[in-house]
Design a protein around this motif. Structure first.
Motif, PDB file in Angstrom:
ATOM      1  N   PRO A  62      -1.038   6.241   1.366  1.00  0.00           N
ATOM      2  CA  PRO A  62      -1.085   5.405   0.164  1.00  0.00           C
ATOM      3  C   PRO A  62      -1.840   6.098  -0.968  1.00  0.00           C
TER       4      PRO A  62
ATOM      5  N   CYS B  26       3.533   1.900   7.037  1.00  0.00           N
ATOM      6  CA  CYS B  26       4.875   1.444   6.678  1.00  0.00           C
ATOM      7  C   CYS B  26       5.905   2.439   7.198  1.00  0.00           C
TER       8      CYS B  26
ATOM      9  N   ALA C 195       0.820  -1.211   0.000  1.00  0.00           N
ATOM     10  CA  ALA C 195       0.000   0.000   0.000  1.00  0.00           C
ATOM     11  C   ALA C 195       0.854   1.261   0.000  1.00  0.00           C
ATOM     12  N   TYR C 196       1.984   1.212   0.692  1.00  0.00           N
ATOM     13  CA  TYR C 196       2.870   2.374   0.799  1.00  0.00           C
ATOM     14  C   TYR C 196       3.996   2.340  -0.235  1.00  0.00           C
ATOM     15  N   ASP C 197       3.832   1.475  -1.221  1.00  0.00           N
ATOM     16  CA  ASP C 197       4.789   1.373  -2.324  1.00  0.00           C
ATOM     17  C   ASP C 197       6.208   1.132  -1.813  1.00  0.00           C
TER      18      ASP C 197
ATOM     19  N   ALA D 209       6.637   5.964   5.472  1.00  0.00           N
ATOM     20  CA  ALA D 209       5.664   7.059   5.400  1.00  0.00           C
ATOM     21  C   ALA D 209       6.216   8.359   5.964  1.00  0.00           C
TER      22      ALA D 209
ATOM     23  N   ASN E 108      -3.971   4.691  -2.966  1.00  0.00           N
ATOM     24  CA  ASN E 108      -5.347   4.199  -2.943  1.00  0.00           C
ATOM     25  C   ASN E 108      -6.026   4.673  -1.654  1.00  0.00           C
TER      26      ASN E 108
ATOM     27  N   GLU F 215      -6.960   2.362   1.148  1.00  0.00           N
ATOM     28  CA  GLU F 215      -5.878   1.820   1.977  1.00  0.00           C
ATOM     29  C   GLU F 215      -5.327   2.849   2.955  1.00  0.00           C
ATOM     30  N   HIS F 216      -5.962   4.019   3.032  1.00  0.00           N
ATOM     31  CA  HIS F 216      -5.510   5.036   3.976  1.00  0.00           C
ATOM     32  C   HIS F 216      -5.693   4.562   5.420  1.00  0.00           C
TER      33      HIS F 216
END
Length: 238
Positions: free
Chosen positions: A209, A170, A133-135, A139, A211, A214-215
């Motif tokens: 994120p 993340c 989600a956090y690529d 963060a 998306n 997915e926050h």
């Protein structure tokens, strides 16, 4: 077999070896390789992911997570031995307390020595969904080396049982440690507050994120902030 609640149940290495020896001695269907168990880290905690109750045999079959790569195995043990296994309670500072039922899982004539347990093997599914989600980037900074990244629960899973991506963030290992200790606080809107220490972050707000689904949950973030402020003795944030 019928699934049963196994939330928080786990093995220490010592308990796992004793349970496996009992399974071998009692000629149960599911046993583990003894050499493999000896190679496990002494300080590890190995959670039970699934548990099934075989009513007719007085036996529990458990699926155990051995590492963060997702290695798993099944073991059969008696209901009594299963019931005496500890539940792992993880404090906000990362220290793990093991809560037993009040009885020893070992016979009275068998002595044992437990090492202080500080590392809990995590279910890799949570780590995977959060890092994705956090690529695969912290963060709070630019670190994107997956070996240095942690899938941190926002509000402790032991208090809410929430292993969804919305209760995860993340972080690199440094920011994760500061977040766990309360040196870094995060408001529900994502604003980063340095409570104490000389900690460097690259942004005023955490990076969310892409998306929106997915926050991080604002409710989980409010719960975490309240918990951290209570532990730190903070009445109000600027």
């Amino acid at each position: 077999m019928h699934p049963i609640n196994c939330e928080g149940k786990c093995f220490t290495k010592t308990e796992l070896i004793h349970a496996n020896k009992a399974a071998i001695r009692e000629k149960r269907n599911r046993q583990l390789n003894e050499e493999f168990l000896e190679e496990l880290p002494d300080e590890g905690l190995f959670p039970i992911a699934l548990a099934f109750d075989e009513h007719n045999r007085g036996e529990i079959r458990v699926q155990i997570i051995f590492d963060e790569e997702g290695t798993r195995g099944f073991l059969d043990l008696s209901k009594n031995r299963y019931n005496l296994l500890p539940v792992a309670i993880i404090e906000a500072n990362g220290i793990v307390n093991l809560k037993y039922s009040g009885k020893s899982p070992y016979p009275m004539d068998r002595e044992h020595e437990e090492k202080v347990v500080k590392k809990v093997v995590r279910d890799p599914k949570f780590r995977k969904i959060v890092l994705t989600a956090y690529d695969n980037q912290c963060a709070m900074c630019y670190i994107n080396d997956t070996s240095l990244l942690v899938a941190a629960h926002i509000f402790p899973a032991r208090l809410c049982g929430d292993d969804s991506v919305n209760n995860g963030i993340c972080l690199c290992s440094n920011h994760d440690k500061a977040y766990e200790q309360g040196s870094i606080l995060v408001k529900p809107n994502g604003k980063i507050v340095i409570h104490r220490g000389n900690i460097e972050v690259n942004n005023e707000f955490i990076r969310f994120p892409m998306n929106k689904n997915e926050h991080p949950s604002q409710e989980r973030m409010r719960q975490r902030l309240k918990l951290s402020m209570e532990k730190q003795g903070i009445d109000e944030l600027e």
